[in-house]
Design an enzyme around this catalytic site. Structure first.
Site: not given
Ligand code: C5P
Length: 307
Positions: A15, A98-100, A103, A140
């Site tokens: 995405k 691509p990682v981190a 995307l 996501d």
């Molecule tokens: O949910 P996910 O593990 O993909 O999110 C990675 C990090 O991004 C979370 O640990 C959080 O610190 C941050 N995040 C956030 N608010 C969001 C989505 C992600 O603070 N709406």
């Protein structure tokens, strides 16, 4: 019970975020977002091979963990627990996304595993029934149960598909510099003035649904924070944006928390020229199409038919 061994081969799409607004920090530690998600036709291969016991993962990319911290493994474990399934699976991931890089590769892989095993194990929850499991895995992940062009609210995990889907070319550039999403969100707090709501994306969406364009009104609130987190990228991003805009993109933006950067184009010819110019400048650039809700669903059904 009759035991038929089927192998599922899935395309796990990436995405981009066409726009992203950060409103404030929530009580759960996440951030309240307004974002516009868009799937593109850049994809990883996810192959699911049923096994009598045990959940394992293999991946060809050195930065992807192959232990229990892998999000695809956690997705399989969550579904097995939820549905009280006592079978196993071997997950094989071939990475192209691509990682981190902002995307959504890991989240997409996790959603593919949920949808695939829901079918393979005969659980039958479907995308709506899988949503609560998906949102616990990551903000996501729920979007990838649907795909296409969709508005993301709350943590990004409340997902509303648009009835008019974006059809465009995208050129995605991977600067090859992983950036931690959590670190970018922590940095954004330093300059954030909390707001009740954000209207840039809502305004864009209502105009877009009336048949207008106006992608250049969109932007990503994480861009400054991402470039403070990775200051070495600032010069590269300036050059990338310059090339994309020079070739006539309708939007140039960071995706998610970065570090990938993309340009949106209404003409294949312009997108092709931008991709070549970026490659000539030494960047790793992918030429993609946006993938609508309908195409995403069709790709999904095709994978199931190839059992
Ligand atoms: O949910 P996910 O593990 O993909 O999110 C990675 C990090 O991004 C979370 O640990 C959080 O610190 C941050 N995040 C956030 N608010 C969001 C989505 C992600 O603070 N709406």
């Amino acid at each position: 019970m009759e035991w038929t061994v089927k192998t599922l081969r899935l395309k796990s799409f990436a995405k981009i975020n066409l726009g992203l607004e950060v409103l404030g920090l929530r009580s759960d530690g996440y951030h309240e977002l307004r974002t516009l998600f868009q799937t593109i036709d850049l994809y990883d291969d996810v192959v699911l091979r049923p096994r009598p016991r045990g959940i394992t993962v293999r991946c060809d990319h050195p930065q992807v963990p192959t232990d229990g911290s892998n999000l695809a493994v956690r997705a399989a474990e969550a579904l097995a627990r939820h549905a009280r399934v006592r079978r196993g699976v071997e997950i094989a991931i071939t990475k192209r996304i691509p990682v981190a890089a902002g995307l959504g590769g890991g989240s997409s892989n996790a959603a593919a595993v949920l949808l695939g095993l829901d079918h393979l194990w005969g659980v039958g929850l479907g995308p709506a029934g899988l949503h609560p499991l998906a949102r616990r895995l990551g903000a996501d992940v729920p979007f990838f149960l649907l795909g296409g062009t969709a508005l993301g609210l709350a943590r990004g995990d409340e997902v509303y598909p648009l009835w008019r889907q974006v059809r465009a070319r995208a050129v995605v550039v991977d600067p090859g510099r992983p950036v931690s999403t959590a670190a970018v969100f922590r940095r954004v707090d330093q300059s954030l003035t909390p707001r009740e709501n954000g209207y840039t994306i809502f305004r864009f969406v209502s105009r877009y649904l009336e048949g207008e364009g106006g992608f250049n009104a969109l932007s990503n609130d994480l861009e400054d924070a991402a470039l403070s987190e990775a200051p070495d990228l600032r010069a590269a991003v300036g050059r990338i944006r310059g090339i994309l805009e020079g070739e006539g993109c309708s939007l140039a933006s960071l995706s998610g928390s970065g570090s990938s950067f993309f340009g949106l184009f209404d003409e294949a010819r312009k997108a092709g020229r931008a991709r070549k110019a970026l490659a000539a400048a030494g960047f790793r650039a992918f030429g993609c199409r946006t993938l609508s809700l309908e195409s995403y669903r069709r790709a999904w059904f095709r994978s199931l038919g190839r059992e």
